[in-house]
Design a protein around this motif. Structure first.
Motif, PDB file in Angstrom:
ATOM      1  N   ARG A   1      -1.371  -1.251  -4.833  1.00  8.94           N
ATOM      2  CA  ARG A   1      -2.173  -0.527  -5.823  1.00  8.94           C
ATOM      3  C   ARG A   1      -1.545   0.788  -6.276  1.00  8.94           C
ATOM      4  NH1 ARG A   1      -8.623  -1.016  -5.014  1.00  8.94           N
ATOM      5  NH2 ARG A   1      -8.429   0.511  -6.688  1.00  8.94           N
ATOM      6  N   PRO A   2      -0.989   1.619  -5.377  1.00  8.18           N
ATOM      7  CA  PRO A   2      -0.349   2.842  -5.876  1.00  8.18           C
ATOM      8  C   PRO A   2       0.797   2.559  -6.841  1.00  8.18           C
ATOM      9  CG  PRO A   2      -0.751   3.015  -3.523  1.00  8.18           C
ATOM     10  CD  PRO A   2      -1.032   1.594  -3.900  1.00  8.18           C
ATOM     11  N   LEU A   3       1.573   1.500  -6.574  1.00  7.68           N
ATOM     12  CA  LEU A   3       2.648   1.129  -7.497  1.00  7.68           C
ATOM     13  C   LEU A   3       2.069   0.762  -8.856  1.00  7.68           C
ATOM     14  CD1 LEU A   3       5.607   0.468  -8.122  1.00  7.68           C
ATOM     15  CD2 LEU A   3       5.200  -1.830  -7.174  1.00  7.68           C
ATOM     16  N   GLY A   4       1.015  -0.046  -8.854  1.00 11.04           N
ATOM     17  CA  GLY A   4       0.372  -0.391 -10.109  1.00 11.04           C
ATOM     18  C   GLY A   4      -0.203   0.828 -10.806  1.00 11.04           C
ATOM     19  N   GLY A   5      -0.778   1.746 -10.017  1.00 10.07           N
ATOM     20  CA  GLY A   5      -1.325   2.959 -10.601  1.00 10.07           C
ATOM     21  C   GLY A   5      -0.273   3.814 -11.277  1.00 10.07           C
ATOM     22  N   ILE A   6       0.882   3.957 -10.627  1.00 12.55           N
ATOM     23  CA  ILE A   6       1.963   4.766 -11.206  1.00 12.55           C
ATOM     24  C   ILE A   6       2.515   4.116 -12.470  1.00 12.55           C
ATOM     25  CG2 ILE A   6       4.308   5.605 -10.835  1.00 12.55           C
ATOM     26  CD1 ILE A   6       3.579   5.877  -7.850  1.00 12.55           C
ATOM     27  N   LEU A   7       2.887   2.825 -12.367  1.00 10.77           N
ATOM     28  CA  LEU A   7       3.533   2.144 -13.493  1.00 10.77           C
ATOM     29  C   LEU A   7       2.587   1.976 -14.684  1.00 10.77           C
ATOM     30  CD1 LEU A   7       5.564  -0.615 -11.598  1.00 10.77           C
ATOM     31  CD2 LEU A   7       6.389   1.559 -12.513  1.00 10.77           C
ATOM     32  N   ILE A   8       1.397   1.458 -14.419  1.00 15.22           N
ATOM     33  CA  ILE A   8       0.464   1.229 -15.521  1.00 15.22           C
ATOM     34  C   ILE A   8      -0.139   2.552 -15.990  1.00 15.22           C
ATOM     35  CG2 ILE A   8      -1.667   0.038 -16.188  1.00 15.22           C
ATOM     36  CD1 ILE A   8      -0.882  -2.183 -14.247  1.00 15.22           C
ATOM     37  N   GLY A   9      -0.263   3.517 -15.067  1.00 19.46           N
ATOM     38  CA  GLY A   9      -0.731   4.838 -15.479  1.00 19.46           C
ATOM     39  C   GLY A   9       0.223   5.503 -16.459  1.00 19.46           C
ATOM     40  N   MET A  10       1.508   5.480 -16.160  1.00 21.25           N
ATOM     41  CA  MET A  10       2.505   6.048 -17.075  1.00 21.25           C
ATOM     42  C   MET A  10       2.514   5.288 -18.397  1.00 21.25           C
ATOM     43  SD  MET A  10       5.610   6.711 -14.339  1.00 21.25           S
ATOM     44  CE  MET A  10       6.745   7.257 -15.598  1.00 21.25           C
TER      45      MET A  10
END
Length: 439
Positions: free
Chosen positions: A82-91
């Protein structure tokens, strides 16, 4: 609750953009964000509720406890991503918009949900089965990591200034709807098919049904308009507050303060069907129906809390939930375990769900209000998903481990109290943001 200085409520610079869409645009925003949340958490819920069956199908072990721990560990793997998804999709969402981010997350969750429904079991392909299950959970985790921040920001950025708490509460309420749908389908199939058929092939049906929602969700999200706040930030980049914003300090607060809701949600909705069957004497069907009722209570209290937070502020709702959890976690769980009553078990699960709903309703708006629009998704999604990985994703595993080590099922009360203390300390200091404009 922001680390940056807010602007007093009054004439909003985004008003012309908001009036261009008006009620119709806001209605589409609620529907489009909600349908993704429903599917996202429908799948997570079904996996948790069918954990015992999945453990037998995908892990080779003669020990039921070991297989169950392995299944909940894979449940936690989804949260590691989830943190990876948060960083990538957040950016991605901060650069290209909330709508493209929502389309991306929905496509990922629909695919990964269907994938679990058609996976061969350990008996068929051996060790490749749990490996493929982990891959599916990783994809779900990446999707969920991007979905939470994108959907919460989308709803709050579309909301009228004096209704951000209410609009933000639709986000966890939709999550509860997804969990309720998952619980209802799992319980209904278990009752209809029986334990034998459910363990043989019926467990696949909920995942395949979730995959069928995919095309409808993508169609609904394609009709959405971008939020007024994001369009304003793109149109006037020189006025953005992002350049001087203390990002790390805000992320630290956003990491700590949601801890309680993660623990309450994943213990009392995801883990409790297993807990009540093992320690409270409930059968599988009753445990699932009890959780369905608790989910309904949580969703209802979410909306009430969100609306209340628009009037009295976010902090009061959040702190009240922390105090209730600290005071009542141990006595209520002790009562549940000692009573042997199905009615008492159902009632206490619903009470904890209401504590969580009180927190959840005010939380999305409070988190969104902490960050400037230009950097909101990246900061919010990264911090929130890191804490969710630690406090939420592995909550069923931690609870199972605590009980196994201590021999006392009531020991999970200390996990709840620990999370409540962390949240209360993080919430106490930052200032109230309910009555300031989004930056």
């Amino acid at each position: 609750m922001s680390a940056s200085k807010g602007v007093p409520l009054g004439g909003s610079a985004s008003a012309p953009l908001e009036s261009a869409e008006g009620f119709r645009g806001r209605a589409k925003a609620v529907l489009g964000a909600g349908i993704g949340n429903v599917l996202e958490w429908y799948d997570f819920t079904v996996y948790a509720y069918l954990a015992a069956i999945i453990g037998r199908k995908f892990f080779s072990s003669g020990d039921e406890t070991t297989a169950l721990l392995a299944t909940f560990a894979v449940f936690g793997v989804g949260f590691v991503a989830r943190p990876l998804g948060g960083i990538l999709i957040g950016m991605f969402g901060d650069r290209f918009g909330r709508k493209p981010a929502l389309l991306l997350t929905f496509g990922l969750i629909a695919f990964s949900t269907g994938m679990i429904g058609i996976l061969p079991t350990y008996e068929t392909i051996g060790v490749a089965a749990p490996i493929l299950l982990v891959v599916a959970r990783l994809l779900q985790g990446i999707s969920a990591g991007g979905e939470w921040g994108s959907a919460a920001s989308f709803l709050v950025e579309w909301a009228p200034a004096n209704r951000r708490g209410l609009y933000g509460s639709f986000h966890p309420a939709a999550i509860c709807a997804g969990q309720l749908l998952g619980a209802g389908i799992a319980a209904g199939l278990t009752t209809l098919l029986g334990n034998e058929a459910m363990g043989d092939w019926g467990w696949r049906v909920p995942f395949l049904l979730g995959a069928l929602i995919g095309p409808l969700g993508l169609l609904a999200r394609r009709q959405l308009h971008e939020t007024p706040a994001f369009r304003k930030a793109k149109a006037e980049p020189g006025h953005s507050a992002a350049a001087t914003f203390p990002m790390m300090r805000a992320m630290a607060v956003a990491f700590a303060f949601p801890a309680l809701q993660s623990v309450l949600t994943y213990l009392f909705l995801s883990y409790f069907p297993t807990f009540t069957q093992r320690f409270a004497g409930l059968d599988a069907g009753t445990a699932l129906w009890s959780t369905a009722l608790a989910t309904f209570v949580m969703g209802s209290s979410c909306v009430a809390s969100g609306r209340l937070s628009d009037s009295i502020g976010r902090k009061r709702c959040l702190i009240a939930s922390c105090i209730l959890s600290l005071v009542f976690a141990y006595p209520l769980l002790s009562w549940l375990l000692a009573s042997g009553s199905i009615t008492t078990t159902i009632m206490i699960q619903a009470v904890f769900a209401s504590f969580c709903g009180l927190f959840l309703g005010a939380m999305p708006a409070a988190l969104v209000e902490m960050f400037p629009t230009a950097r909101r998704l990246t900061g919010l999604a990264t911090a929130y998903n890191l804490q969710s990985m630690i406090f939420g994703g592995f909550a069923p595993f931690i609870a199972s481990w605590m009980i196994a080590r201590s021999g006392a099922p009531v020991s999970i009360a200390f996990f709840i109290m620990f999370a409540a203390l962390i949240s209360a300390l993080a919430i106490w200091r930052p200032r109230e943001t309910a009555h300031t404009e989004l930056s």
